[in-house]
Each structure stands twice: as C-alpha cells, then as structure tokens.
Scaffold this motif. Structure first.
Motif, PDB file in Angstrom:
ATOM      1  N   SER A 219      38.762  12.639   5.170  1.00  0.00           N
ATOM      2  CA  SER A 219      39.017  13.963   5.742  1.00  0.00           C
ATOM      3  C   SER A 219      40.250  14.596   5.118  1.00  0.00           C
ATOM      4  O   SER A 219      40.280  15.814   4.877  1.00  0.00           O
ATOM      5  CB  SER A 219      39.196  13.847   7.265  1.00  0.00           C
ATOM      6  OG  SER A 219      38.056  13.282   7.874  1.00  0.00           O
ATOM      7  N   VAL A 220      41.281  13.792   4.837  1.00  0.00           N
ATOM      8  CA  VAL A 220      42.486  14.306   4.167  1.00  0.00           C
ATOM      9  C   VAL A 220      42.115  14.884   2.806  1.00  0.00           C
ATOM     10  O   VAL A 220      42.560  15.979   2.418  1.00  0.00           O
ATOM     11  CB  VAL A 220      43.544  13.196   4.023  1.00  0.00           C
ATOM     12  CG1 VAL A 220      44.661  13.636   3.084  1.00  0.00           C
ATOM     13  CG2 VAL A 220      44.126  12.841   5.378  1.00  0.00           C
ATOM     14  N   GLY A 221      41.303  14.154   2.062  1.00  0.00           N
ATOM     15  CA  GLY A 221      40.918  14.615   0.740  1.00  0.00           C
ATOM     16  C   GLY A 221      40.149  15.922   0.786  1.00  0.00           C
ATOM     17  O   GLY A 221      40.424  16.856   0.013  1.00  0.00           O
ATOM     18  N   LEU A 222      39.178  16.023   1.718  1.00  0.00           N
ATOM     19  CA  LEU A 222      38.391  17.254   1.802  1.00  0.00           C
ATOM     20  C   LEU A 222      39.256  18.429   2.264  1.00  0.00           C
ATOM     21  O   LEU A 222      39.104  19.557   1.765  1.00  0.00           O
ATOM     22  CB  LEU A 222      37.224  17.044   2.776  1.00  0.00           C
ATOM     23  CG  LEU A 222      36.111  16.120   2.275  1.00  0.00           C
ATOM     24  CD1 LEU A 222      35.070  15.912   3.355  1.00  0.00           C
ATOM     25  CD2 LEU A 222      35.458  16.682   1.017  1.00  0.00           C
ATOM     26  N   PHE A 250      37.458  20.572   8.324  1.00  0.00           N
ATOM     27  CA  PHE A 250      38.030  19.318   7.821  1.00  0.00           C
ATOM     28  C   PHE A 250      39.427  19.057   8.381  1.00  0.00           C
ATOM     29  O   PHE A 250      39.853  17.905   8.453  1.00  0.00           O
ATOM     30  CB  PHE A 250      38.046  19.334   6.294  1.00  0.00           C
ATOM     31  CG  PHE A 250      36.667  19.328   5.693  1.00  0.00           C
ATOM     32  CD1 PHE A 250      35.792  18.283   5.961  1.00  0.00           C
ATOM     33  CD2 PHE A 250      36.221  20.369   4.897  1.00  0.00           C
ATOM     34  CE1 PHE A 250      34.508  18.274   5.425  1.00  0.00           C
ATOM     35  CE2 PHE A 250      34.947  20.376   4.358  1.00  0.00           C
ATOM     36  CZ  PHE A 250      34.083  19.321   4.634  1.00  0.00           C
ATOM     37  N   LEU A 251      40.130  20.110   8.817  1.00  0.00           N
ATOM     38  CA  LEU A 251      41.394  19.883   9.527  1.00  0.00           C
ATOM     39  C   LEU A 251      41.122  19.216  10.873  1.00  0.00           C
ATOM     40  O   LEU A 251      41.839  18.302  11.278  1.00  0.00           O
ATOM     41  CB  LEU A 251      42.131  21.201   9.721  1.00  0.00           C
ATOM     42  CG  LEU A 251      43.472  21.105  10.478  1.00  0.00           C
ATOM     43  CD1 LEU A 251      44.430  20.180   9.739  1.00  0.00           C
ATOM     44  CD2 LEU A 251      44.086  22.482  10.664  1.00  0.00           C
ATOM     45  N   PHE A 252      40.070  19.662  11.567  1.00  0.00           N
ATOM     46  CA  PHE A 252      39.682  18.993  12.815  1.00  0.00           C
ATOM     47  C   PHE A 252      39.307  17.541  12.558  1.00  0.00           C
ATOM     48  O   PHE A 252      39.714  16.639  13.296  1.00  0.00           O
ATOM     49  CB  PHE A 252      38.497  19.722  13.454  1.00  0.00           C
ATOM     50  CG  PHE A 252      37.746  18.882  14.440  1.00  0.00           C
ATOM     51  CD1 PHE A 252      38.253  18.645  15.711  1.00  0.00           C
ATOM     52  CD2 PHE A 252      36.532  18.281  14.088  1.00  0.00           C
ATOM     53  CE1 PHE A 252      37.572  17.849  16.615  1.00  0.00           C
ATOM     54  CE2 PHE A 252      35.849  17.490  14.984  1.00  0.00           C
ATOM     55  CZ  PHE A 252      36.371  17.271  16.255  1.00  0.00           C
ATOM     56  N   SER A 253      38.507  17.312  11.501  1.00  0.00           N
ATOM     57  CA  SER A 253      38.113  15.943  11.165  1.00  0.00           C
ATOM     58  C   SER A 253      39.331  15.081  10.868  1.00  0.00           C
ATOM     59  O   SER A 253      39.417  13.922  11.298  1.00  0.00           O
ATOM     60  CB  SER A 253      37.152  15.954   9.977  1.00  0.00           C
ATOM     61  OG  SER A 253      36.804  14.648   9.594  1.00  0.00           O
TER      62      SER A 253
END
Length: 616
Positions: A219-222, A250-253
């Motif tokens: 998730s950090v990468g995306l 992706f911030l939520f993820s």
C-alpha cells in the motif's frame, strides 16, 4: 487558437519588457520561479477568457506573501509569464510545471506569426496528451522565437496546486529527469525487495504479521506512485477519473494495514486490552468513512489530515506497550514515529505552517523509507529477542538437566547403599519369619474354630441390637445425641426422605410421568416431560422449613413418640430454636397426622428401618 493584431502584440510586449524573465546564462541551465515571483490573477467565478486577458481587462499582480493556505480550489488562476529570449542562444529550452496533480492547465503559447496556440494538459486528461512522456507538465519553447514574449497559463485544480514554473534547457531536463527516475527506481526497488522478503518469510514460517506487513508495504508503494505521478504514467495512463481518487484509496489501504500490522506486532489484545478496543473502533470508523467516500462523496478523499488520528493512536499504543516492558516495540516506535513525523510535516506544509523546500516536499518519501527499514529491523529484532529467550530457556533446561543427572546419581548411590542394608535386614527377618510361620500354622486351626463360634455370636448380637433399638425408637425417647448418630446431617436426612418418598418409583406430581433427570438441588428430580423440578421435601412436613432438617427430624421423632416428656421450652432450649418455631412445626406435624391416619405408623416403621440399616 486566437490571432491578434501585430500592434496589440507589440504593445503588450513593450509593457512586459521591464518584467520579462531572462533565460539562465553564464552556464546555468535552469531557473525556478515560485508563485511569489509570478504575475497571477485569481478568477473566482471562472468568467474571464483569454481575450479578456489580452485586452488588459484583468490586473496581474505579484503576491510575495502568497502561501499554500491562500490557494482557493474554487478559483481559476491566470498566470502571465513574460520571457526574454535570445535568438543567438544555441540551447533549446522548455517550461515545466512541477505539480503533476493539477487538474487542468491551459497553456497559451506564442507563435512566429504573433498569434497564440492553446495547449491543454492536466491529470483530468489521458496521459498521452502531454507534450513529453514525463510525470510533470512541460512545454517546449520554440527556438525560432526571440526577444520579449509572453506566455499565459490558466490553472484549475480541485486540490491545492503547487504553482511553480521552471525554465530549463533540454539537456538539464534530461539530466535531472534521469536522476529523478533513478532515485524512484531505487525507492520502489527497495519496496519491492522488502515485499518479496516478507512474503517469503510468511510462506516459510506462516507468521501472519509478515503478511500484514507485506500488504502495508504494498500500500505504501502504490500510494507513493500516486503522489509522484508514476502510477498515472505507467499503471493507469488512460484512466484520469480513477487517478483522481486513487491516492485516497491507497492512503486508506496504507493506514488500515498499518493499524492491523501494528496491532498484531504489539500483541495489543493481551498487553493493552483497552487500546485493543480503541484501535478496532478507529479501524471500523475509518472503514465506514472510506465506504461512504467511495460510494457517495469522492471529495472526502482530499481530507488527508484525518489520518493523523489513527497514526497517533497506533504510535501511542507502541509507546505504551514499550513502557510496559515489551522490548520488540523499540524499533516499532521509532518506525511509526518517523511515519507520524512524515505525515505531520506534509500536513503542516499544506497549511503553510512550515516553508516549502525539497526536503519538506519529499519528507513523506524519506520517512517512508526510514520507517520501512526500522520496521524490517523491528521484525528481525523480534525474532532475535525470541531466539535469545529460547536460547536462555535452552541453557536453563541444560543446566537443570545436569543438576537432575547429578541428583539422580546421588540418589542412586544412596539407594544402592540402603538396598544393601535392607537386603541384609530382610534376610535376617526371613529366618525369623520362617520360625514364626510354623507357629502361625499351628494357631490357624485353633483361630478358625474360634472364628466360627464368634460369627455365630455376632449374628445373634446384631439381631438383639436391632430389636433393642426398634423397641427404644418405638417405646422410648432417644436423646438428641443418640438421635444425631442416626441422622448426623442434612444429607442423611435427605437420603432418608429420598428412600421414603420414592421407594415405589418416581411419578411426577404434575403429569404422572415416570422418567426423570437429576434436579438442581440435592436429591431433587426433574420430570423429562414437563420439566417440573420436584425437591425431596415437597409434599412433606419438611417443605420450606427455615431451620436445619435434622432438628426437624428430631421434633417429628419426639412428636411421634408417646413417651415424649419434653416441654416446648425444654425442646426449644435443647435445639437452640425459638419456642414459636418448635410450636409451629409440631402443629404442622399434628395437622399432617390428622390428614392421614396411618402417618404415625409409616414414620415409625421407616425410622426403625433406617436405624436397622445403620446398625447392619
């Protein structure tokens, strides 16, 4: 495209001469102009068009104190960018906008014939509409133009737009772009390696925290690719609508898996039960907000500062667990402290609390990188601590085993000495036993004869005792001490009533069913059909009495015996009961006798039977 009269173009170029920006010289290949050095006009309603701008109907100003918090997402920003071009310059130049998240950029480019050409760019349009296959927005300056010319730009974005214009040579652009993409390659390569490593660790040891950490790093990468514009360039270049909400998804993820991994890594359920409930409550609330945003209102994704709350909670949990002595939380606290710092700096930058700089702009990337390193070390540190604890436990086991072996040898030597001593004693006693056995064999025959005579005498004696006790029970008063030997406690009384009440078999008093299970109280029976729980004292004079049942038995015995000479006061004092209690129970017994004529004989016979069983 709009064609202007030559004299109008020359008029504006003359006005702009004093403020025209010079191309870099003396070997410099780039110059960057922040918004505080640009001539801007904020069109709050969006009614101004390009012809109004050229006709001088708007007034451009330089806002030297402009800050990001002053940016209005509802306004259209016009930028007037005068530039002095030297026709003898051999280098080729371009204009670049750094912020790749700007929704719409309308660039009005001067041409050789004095007219303007309109170019539209932005992340609201497919990626292929850009002039260069680069994450930023670039416009090449026509090398045939010379003198003082003016570029106009109209910018609109639903979020804060970092309006900075860079003028650099093509060589410098290629140099810095390659270096920037090289750094991105290192950054995302490290993310990929960490993901692969933790995925292999999960497959090897089946520890779910490695899988949670893998989802978190992914998730950090995306999210980082969305922030950098790399995702829009390589992952979904033809999906501008998805690009508008991808960073929020992706911030939520990222936050979700950060909390799930932190909760698992810190063992919060056992080490901090209250924080365990708080974390899951925040996760649940964040999931509901995400669902609402994705279904009903995509604009909620722009409120990124709310992520400070869950990050603060998991960071506080790490500190709390660390203070309580959980050593693996050391590097976890450092890692999440860096992540918390990165988001905090980004939030402060967005509200203009801290100034813009390269370090502050890429602070989140730096903190992401440091956090991943610390978390990876935290996982290995946890394994190291567990291995150290295991090794210490193994050392203790080995030392204990050695002590056990020493103790075993000592005990064995002592046992061997005692066995030798005991063997000698046994041999001596065996000789004595052989002599005693001869005497015992002779006495055995005599004892057998005596036993036969004693068995006969015992049988006669038991029968005599039964008869005597029956006579005493029927015709004489037993003392309380004698009676207590027959019924010493509540259990013996209940057992007696159980035999008395159901000696002919159980039958439910409600439905006459004959099958039952054990009830809730001692010796009670529950009907298997209607469920009625019948106690052993129900339908007897002992039901719901408020004093010990063994005392009630003695009162019944005395009431039943004709030779009872105790007064109520004497009986009350003897049993340590109130006089009214004794009187009321005697009255209840007499009432029961009056209702059933043969009650006296039944009670007497059963008492005698119980005493005979005790004696036998």
């Amino acid at each position: 495209m709009k064609v202007l009269p030559i004299f109008l173009l020359l008029f504006y170029m003359a006005l702009d001469g004093l403020h025209a920006k010079e191309l870099p010289s003396n070997g410099n290949d780039e110059v960057i102009f922040p918004i505080t050095e640009l001539q801007i006009y904020a069109d709050e309603r969006g009614f101004v068009n390009f012809s109004d701008v050229l006709n001088g109907e708007v007034e451009f100003v330089i806002s030297e104190d402009f800050q990001p918090k002053d940016y209005s997402v509802d306004s259209y920003y016009w930028i007037r960018f005068p530039l002095h071009l030297n026709n003898i310059e051999s280098k080729q130049w371009l204009i670049e906008f750094y912020d790749q998240t700007i929704d719409v950029i309308e660039a009005y480019i001067p041409t050789l014939d004095g007219s303007y050409k309109k170019i539209t760019m932005g992340d609201h349009y497919p990626f292929y509409q850009k002039s260069f296959d680069h994450k930023n927005f670039e416009i090449q300056i026509d090398p045939k133009l010379h003198g003082e010319i003016v570029y106009y730009f109209r910018v609109k974005s639903h979020t804060y737009a970092d309006i900075r214009i860079a003028v650099r040579s093509i060589n410098r652009f290629i140099e810095y772009s390659l270096f920037e993409y090289f750094l991105y390659g290192l950054f995302y390569g490290m993310i990929f390696i960490i993901i692969l490593y933790n995925l292999l660790m999960f497959i090897a040891i089946r520890e779910v925290k490695y899988l949670y950490y893998t989802f978190y790093i992914f998730s950090v990468g995306l999210y980082a690719t969305c922030v950098d514009g790399i995702a829009y360039q390589y992952l979904w270049p033809n999906s501008p609508q998805w690009n508008q909400i991808a960073h929020g998804v992706f911030l939520f993820s990222l936050i979700f898996w950060a909390m799930v991994f932190g909760h698992r890594f810190l063992n919060v359920k056992n080490s901090a039960p209250r924080l365990h409930k708080a974390i899951w409550a925040v996760i649940f609330a964040r999931v509901l907000l995400f669902i609402y945003a994705i279904v009903f209102d995509n604009s909620l994704f722009e409120y990124r500062n709310i992520e400070i709350l869950p990050l603060s909670l998991i960071f506080y949990t790490g500190v709390y667990v660390l203070v309580r002595g959980y050593r693996p939380a050391r590097f976890f606290v450092m890692a999440y402290g860096l992540l918390f710092l990165g988001f905090l700096i980004k939030a402060l930058l967005n509200i203009s609390v801290i100034p813009f700089s390269i370090v502050s702009y890429y602070s989140l990337h730096i903190c992401f990188l440091m956090e991943m390193l610390f978390l990876s070390y935290a996982l290995s540190d946890r394994v190291r601590i567990l291995k150290s604890n295991r090794d210490r436990a193994m050392q203790r086991i080995i030392l204990q085993h050695k002590e056990n072996v020493k103790l075993k040898d000592k005990v064995n030597r002592e046992l061997e000495r005692l066995v030798d001593k005991r063997t000698t004693e046994i041999q001596e006693k065996n000789i004595m036993l052989e002599e005693a056995n001869q005497k015992l064999n002779q006495q055995t025959a005599e004892i057998s004869k005596i036993n036969s005579i004693l068995d006969l005498d015992n049988w006669k004696l038991k029968n005599n005792i039964k008869e005597i006790l029956q006579d005493r029970l029927i015709n004489k008063n037993l003392t309380l001490e004698e009676f207590n030997k027959i019924f010493p406690d509540e259990v013996s009384c209940f057992r007696f009533l159980d035999r008395l009440k159901w000696e002919n078999g159980y039958s439910c008093s409600k439905c006459a069913n004959t099958k039952y299970n054990d009830g809730q109280q001692k010796y009670s029976r529950r009907c298997t059909r209607c469920g009625y729980d019948e106690s052993v004292t129900s339908n007897t004079v002992f039901h719901k009495i408020k004093f010990p049942i063994e005392k009630a038995f003695y009162i019944l015995y005395l009431t039943n015996n004709r030779q009872n000479k105790y007064t109520l006061d004497e009986l009350s004092e003897m049993l340590s009961l109130r006089r009214n209690t004794v009187w009321n129970f005697k009255k209840k017994i007499e009432q029961a006798f009056s209702d059933k004529e043969d009650s006296h004989l039944i009670i007497t016979d059963l008492f005698s039977y119980h005493i005979n069983k005790k004696v036998s």
